[in-house]
Motif scaffolding. Structure first.
Motif, mmCIF file in Angstrom:
data_model
loop_
_atom_site.group_PDB
_atom_site.id
_atom_site.type_symbol
_atom_site.label_atom_id
_atom_site.label_comp_id
_atom_site.label_asym_id
_atom_site.label_seq_id
_atom_site.Cartn_x
_atom_site.Cartn_y
_atom_site.Cartn_z
ATOM 1 N N ASP A 1 0.836 -1.195 0.000
ATOM 2 C CA ASP A 1 0.000 0.000 0.000
ATOM 3 C C ASP A 1 0.878 1.256 0.000
ATOM 4 O OD1 ASP A 1 -1.750 2.087 0.621
ATOM 5 O OD2 ASP A 1 -3.065 0.741 1.753
ATOM 6 N N ARG B 1 0.269 4.045 0.938
ATOM 7 C CA ARG B 1 0.087 4.829 2.164
ATOM 8 C C ARG B 1 1.084 4.433 3.249
ATOM 9 N NH1 ARG B 1 -6.414 5.985 2.680
ATOM 10 N NH2 ARG B 1 -6.465 7.297 0.843
ATOM 11 N N LEU B 2 1.577 3.188 3.179
ATOM 12 C CA LEU B 2 2.621 2.796 4.143
ATOM 13 C C LEU B 2 3.864 3.649 3.933
ATOM 14 C CD1 LEU B 2 2.240 -1.091 4.053
ATOM 15 C CD2 LEU B 2 1.751 0.403 5.980
ATOM 16 N N ARG C 1 3.838 6.621 2.639
ATOM 17 C CA ARG C 1 3.510 7.990 3.066
ATOM 18 C C ARG C 1 3.659 8.134 4.569
ATOM 19 N NH1 ARG C 1 -1.759 8.913 -0.802
ATOM 20 N NH2 ARG C 1 -0.603 8.637 -2.732
ATOM 21 N N VAL C 2 3.214 7.125 5.309
ATOM 22 C CA VAL C 2 3.375 7.180 6.762
ATOM 23 C C VAL C 2 4.858 7.273 7.101
ATOM 24 C CG1 VAL C 2 3.133 5.880 8.907
ATOM 25 C CG2 VAL C 2 1.228 5.977 7.314
ATOM 26 N N ALA C 3 5.674 6.451 6.435
ATOM 27 C CA ALA C 3 7.118 6.469 6.695
ATOM 28 C C ALA C 3 7.698 7.852 6.394
ATOM 29 C CB ALA C 3 7.817 5.406 5.857
ATOM 30 N N ARG C 4 7.195 8.491 5.331
ATOM 31 C CA ARG C 4 7.680 9.835 4.987
ATOM 32 C C ARG C 4 7.346 10.833 6.095
ATOM 33 N NH1 ARG C 4 8.181 11.112 -0.401
ATOM 34 N NH2 ARG C 4 9.207 12.972 0.379
ATOM 35 N N ASP D 1 11.268 9.804 6.952
ATOM 36 C CA ASP D 1 12.073 9.127 5.938
ATOM 37 C C ASP D 1 12.110 9.888 4.616
ATOM 38 O OD1 ASP D 1 12.733 7.099 7.564
ATOM 39 O OD2 ASP D 1 11.558 5.544 6.558
ATOM 40 N N PRO E 1 12.370 9.593 0.467
ATOM 41 C CA PRO E 1 11.736 8.566 -0.378
ATOM 42 C C PRO E 1 12.575 7.280 -0.446
ATOM 43 C CG PRO E 1 11.649 10.702 -1.463
ATOM 44 C CD PRO E 1 12.467 10.891 -0.222
ATOM 45 N N ARG F 1 14.794 6.158 1.734
ATOM 46 C CA ARG F 1 14.821 5.472 3.020
ATOM 47 C C ARG F 1 13.496 4.747 3.265
ATOM 48 N NH1 ARG F 1 17.720 5.525 7.880
ATOM 49 N NH2 ARG F 1 16.274 5.973 9.550
ATOM 50 N N ALA F 2 12.382 5.377 2.880
ATOM 51 C CA ALA F 2 11.071 4.734 3.047
ATOM 52 C C ALA F 2 10.991 3.476 2.174
ATOM 53 C CB ALA F 2 9.949 5.711 2.674
ATOM 54 N N ARG G 1 13.205 0.800 3.924
ATOM 55 C CA ARG G 1 12.740 0.301 5.226
ATOM 56 C C ARG G 1 11.348 -0.320 5.169
ATOM 57 N NH1 ARG G 1 13.096 4.871 9.566
ATOM 58 N NH2 ARG G 1 13.070 3.200 11.102
ATOM 59 N N VAL G 2 10.531 0.093 4.189
ATOM 60 C CA VAL G 2 9.143 -0.382 4.173
ATOM 61 C C VAL G 2 8.820 -1.175 2.906
ATOM 62 C CG1 VAL G 2 6.720 0.314 4.193
ATOM 63 C CG2 VAL G 2 8.359 1.501 5.653
ATOM 64 N N PRO H 1 11.351 -4.384 2.045
ATOM 65 C CA PRO H 1 11.153 -5.564 2.900
ATOM 66 C C PRO H 1 9.797 -6.242 2.651
ATOM 67 C CG PRO H 1 11.851 -3.684 4.223
ATOM 68 C CD PRO H 1 11.682 -3.187 2.832
ATOM 69 N N LEU H 2 8.755 -5.437 2.413
ATOM 70 C CA LEU H 2 7.434 -6.022 2.230
ATOM 71 C C LEU H 2 7.308 -6.719 0.877
ATOM 72 C CD1 LEU H 2 5.194 -3.289 3.875
ATOM 73 C CD2 LEU H 2 5.625 -5.597 4.696
#
Lengths: 259, 349
Positions: A158, A160-161, A163-166, A170, A172, A174-175, A178-179, A182-183
């Protein structure tokens, strides 16, 4: 018997027929070689070299596909741009092109007669009839598999995950690291394994681009045409076992629900 | 402090138009509107996920219109929480903090404050809706942002949890002193939480002000209906004579129902009538009241101390009386009752 019972029986029978048709030849091949044939194949230096060459070239092709394919897959999944659908279609072309045709196309594109081939050769990279030719053929047929698997893996994450990291600080990149990565990693890894398997099983385009040195599939074909069926069996079994090991690995890695 | 000035955002085929809104430092504002009115887009624009086509965004006095989300210092909680599924509760909360002892202490503090300390080492997949909500709040608050943006934070929890969470959120807001902007479709949230409310309709602000003010003095039929101000009747105003300056006695006609009102100009209008402003009686009511009507009872709804009486007065009307009065009047469907309604209680919009 009632009607539902009859139809259940019919469905089961038809399904069983196909399963037998797939399993039968594989089991027959395994039984035919036996442990003795396998030992013989492993002692055969030519067979060992061919398997080693297959594994290394397939690994190289997969690494290249990852390096070039993951950024492309991310673009396809996340950034709408003009012609995205068309590009997606073009990337799937190698799946429907007969492999010898792919081999001929690659030969024309990468051979000494073409500017690309000449440029590569002057840079010291001989493609046709050399190991890079094997890798090129493998990359051509397997990259689309990896790109579409990675694209789906990114699509499942998603946005939005990210966006939350940002908002949590974070950048772009790094997000992504990290998100998103891995997913999506399980899906990408499953795609890489399938692409690797596709490379190991390739024959039609490799045989045209680089007959020698021989990968396993070319060696098996060579022995079959030169010495007959019995000579081809041990190496064939070895390649089959390699494929089965890969198959098991894909089952373990593949994300739940992604069949 | 959040200041939006003439903000216009285009996403796909949807446009958020000319949003001007100010939330004072430490304030709690709500944007309410039906699904598809642009609430989430508004929050995403404030957070920096959507680039505005026009207008300015200032946070804490600083113009952030051109800044990336990571440079804005806002916390964001999505309606579906969007917790990182590959991390534990603890890792989720600590996500925006630099690693170290200070981070551990902050995670602990927030977990205690929100009552999720026992869950810290759980994977996200094994949390209830309320627990996920608390984790998402803790994660957003951990880096101590100056601004908190909440997207329908109570939409996915049951009513009992919603009650508790509302109270906790308000307490948390006081504790952290953080300027909060929440979007919701529930006016109840606005009445209980907000200092300021803006009603969003199809991408534009229809009305804003203090929640009681908006509820009591809606200035359009849409707002009146959306916030549940009461009866909204469509009709036409006819002035008695050549109207002088200011409000003058006039007639409001809505089909067969004719009411005496105070109006400034003639023409099509909506009349908003609060249910508690309609007096009900078995016998005709005092002659000083301008509007005296006769209506037929259709049904009576009792909800705790208040009873809502649905009436047919040529147009459907709802009147609110105390449960006690409802008992004394012994109203039954089909009964004829007398209504009285002051002209000043009818708000024309």
């Amino acid at each position: 018997m009632s009607r539902p019972a009859w139809s259940r029986l019919a469905v089961t029978l038809l399904a069983a027929l196909l399963v037998l048709f797939v399993l039968g030849p594989l089991l027959r091949l395994l039984a035919d070689a036996g442990p003795a044939g396998l030992g013989e194949a492993l002692r055969d230096r030519e067979v060992r070299d061919a398997i080693a060459l297959t594994v290394t070239t397939a690994t190289a092709a997969t690494a290249l596909a990852l390096l070039l394919g993951v950024p492309l897959a991310w673009l396809l999944a996340r950034r709408p741009f003009p012609g995205r659908r068309l590009l997606q279609g073009i990337l799937e072309l190698p799946v429907v092109i007969p492999h010898p045709v792919a081999g001929i196309a690659l030969l024309l594109f990468l051979g000494r007669q073409s500017p690309v081939g000449r440029a590569l050769a002057s840079a010291g990279l001989e493609v046709v009839s050399h190991v890079p030719g094997i890798v090129a053929a493998m990359l051509f047929v397997s990259a689309p598999i990896l790109v579409s698997a990675a694209r789906e893996a990114f699509r499942q994450v998603d946005p939005r995950l990210e966006r939350v990291a940002r908002t949590l600080g974070d950048t772009p990149w790094r997000a992504f690291r990290r998100v998103t990565l891995p997913l999506a990693s399980r899906g990408i890894l499953a795609g890489a394994l399938l692409a690797w398997g596709r490379s190991v099983s390739e024959f039609g385009s490799i045989v045209i681009l680089t007959y020698n040195p021989k990968v396993a599939s070319v060696l098996i074909f060579d022995r079959f045409t030169a010495y007959g069926l019995p000579a081809a069996i041990p190496a064939a079994v070895l390649l089959l076992l390699l494929a089965l090991a890969l198959f098991a690995l894909v089952r373990v890695v593949q994300p739940a629900g992604a069949e | 402090m959040i200041e939006l000035e003439g903000l216009t955002v285009r996403v796909g085929g949807f446009t958020l138009r000319d949003i001007t809104l100010a939330v004072p430092a430490g304030g709690y504002a709500l944007v309410i509107g039906p699904t598809g009115s642009g609430k989430t887009t508004l929050l995403e624009a404030v957070a920096g996920h959507q680039r505005p086509a026009r207008g300015r965004i200032r946070l804490g006095g600083r113009d952030v219109t051109a800044l990336a989300p990571e440079a804005r210092g806002v916390g964001f909680v999505y309606q579906a929480y969007h917790l990182f599924p590959h991390l534990t509760v603890r890792q989720n909360i600590a996500y925006g903090l630099p690693r170290g002892d200070a981070a551990d202490r902050r995670v602990r503090e927030l977990a205690d404050l929100l009552g999720i300390a026992p869950l810290l080492d759980r994977p996200i997949g094994r949390l209830s809706g309320g627990e996920q909500q608390r984790t998402a709040l803790a994660r957003a608050l951990a880096p101590s942002p100056r601004i908190l943006l909440l997207d329908e934070p109570f939409a996915a929890v049951d009513p009992a949890t919603r009650h508790v969470l509302r109270r906790e959120l308000r307490a948390l807001h006081e504790h952290e002193g953080i300027t909060t902007l929440q979007v919701t479709h529930d006016f109840d949230d606005a009445m209980r939480l907000g200092d300021h409310v803006a009603v969003l309709a199809e991408g534009a602000i229809a009305q804003q002000g203090r929640p009681e003010e908006v509820f009591r003095y809606p200035d359009s039929a849409f707002v009146a209906r959306f916030v549940g101000s009461g009866n909204v009747l469509a009709g036409e105003v006819r002035l008695a004579g050549a109207g002088p300056e200011g409000a003058a006695p006039a007639r409001f006609e809505s089909g067969p129902l004719v009411l005496e009102v105070l109006a400034e100009r003639a023409g099509p209008a909506h009349a908003v009538i609060r249910p508690e402003d309609i007096l009900l009686s078995r016998t005709p009511i005092g002659a000083t009241v301008r509007n005296r009507l006769v209506a037929v009872v259709e049904r009576v709804e009792r909800t705790g101390p208040v009873a809502h009486v649905h009436l047919d007065a040529g147009r459907p009307l709802v009147a609110a009386v105390t449960a006690e009065t409802a008992g004394e009047l012994a109203l039954a469907p089909g009964d004829r009752v007398h209504l009285a309604l002051k002209a000043t209680a009818i708000r024309l919009v």
